[in-house]
Write an enzyme that holds these catalytic residues in place. Structure first.
Site, PDB file in Angstrom:
ATOM      1  N   VAL A 182       0.840  -1.198   0.000  1.00 28.98           N
ATOM      2  CA  VAL A 182       0.000   0.000   0.000  1.00 28.98           C
ATOM      3  C   VAL A 182       0.876   1.249   0.000  1.00 28.98           C
ATOM      4  O   VAL A 182       0.587   2.219  -0.708  1.00 28.98           O
ATOM      5  CB  VAL A 182      -0.984  -0.005   1.194  1.00 28.98           C
ATOM      6  CG1 VAL A 182      -1.800   1.282   1.236  1.00 28.98           C
ATOM      7  CG2 VAL A 182      -1.922  -1.200   1.107  1.00 28.98           C
ATOM      8  N   CYS A 183       1.982   1.231   0.747  1.00 29.32           N
ATOM      9  CA  CYS A 183       2.884   2.384   0.792  1.00 29.32           C
ATOM     10  C   CYS A 183       3.508   2.635  -0.577  1.00 29.32           C
ATOM     11  O   CYS A 183       3.653   3.784  -1.005  1.00 29.32           O
ATOM     12  CB  CYS A 183       3.983   2.158   1.829  1.00 29.32           C
ATOM     13  SG  CYS A 183       3.358   1.933   3.505  1.00 29.32           S
ATOM     14  N   ASP A 184       3.864   1.558  -1.254  1.00 32.21           N
ATOM     15  CA  ASP A 184       4.417   1.631  -2.598  1.00 32.21           C
ATOM     16  C   ASP A 184       3.411   2.305  -3.537  1.00 32.21           C
ATOM     17  O   ASP A 184       3.742   3.258  -4.238  1.00 32.21           O
ATOM     18  CB  ASP A 184       4.760   0.211  -3.070  1.00 32.21           C
ATOM     19  CG  ASP A 184       5.291   0.163  -4.495  1.00 32.21           C
ATOM     20  OD1 ASP A 184       6.501  -0.033  -4.656  1.00 32.21           O
ATOM     21  OD2 ASP A 184       4.481   0.289  -5.438  1.00 32.21           O
TER      22      ASP A 184
END
Length: 171
Positions: free
Chosen positions: A64-66
């Site tokens: 999700v951070c990516d």
């Protein structure tokens, strides 16, 4: 002693304690000191005169951070006068490697690993994990917060459109 907030955010369904104050729309954005990829200090004041989207992620090496960082990287290329700062507690070396590997060039990745200055100033430090909770803040040219989102479940995406629209309105 830092204020602590419970019941605001979960991490994979488990409640966590956020250390630091809740930042709200209308607040003056608190200053902070984090590290750039070359280990130089960076503060909010360094991007004065720009609208800032501050994208907060636990770690760039997660799915999700990516996606969140890539999404704001794409949008940043279209927004003249906006700087996107992505802040995590990843080491600056890891952030630099990640950006090079995925071709992120329109976002400045910054590390809060040393002092947790950003995490405690913006109330996103997950005390139990020593990671930052997922959040997005938009700060106008005058340093006022015009958008603040603490994502309730850290494993979920923020409202990208709301943050981008707040940045456009602040231009």
């Amino acid at each position: 002693m830092l204020p602590e907030r419970q019941g605001v955010v979960t991490f994979k369904g488990n409640p966590v304690t956020l250390a630091g104050p809740e930042i709200k729309v209308g607040d003056q954005a608190p200053d902070f000191s984090v590290l750039a990829n070359d280990l130089s200090p960076v503060t909010l004041e360094d991007s004065k005169g720009f609208v800032r989207i501050i994208s907060v992620v636990p770690s760039l090496d997660t799915g999700v951070c990516d996606v969140q960082t890539r999404k704001f990287n794409e949008e940043a290329a279209k927004l003249e006068g906006v700087k996107v700062l992505t802040i995590s507690v990843d080491l600056p070396f890891a952030q630099k490697r990640w950006c090079g590997a995925v071709g992120v060039e329109n976002v400045q990745t910054l590390s809060d690993h040393r002092d947790l200055s950003f995490g405690t100033a913006y109330g996103v430090l997950m005390k139990e994990l020593r990671l930052l909770a997922r959040a997005v803040f938009v700060v106008d040219r005058n340093g006022q917060v015009v958008h603040a989102e603490y994502v309730p479940e850290v494993a979920e995406h923020p409202n990208y459109e709301a943050a981008i629209e707040a940045a456009r309105k602040a231009l």
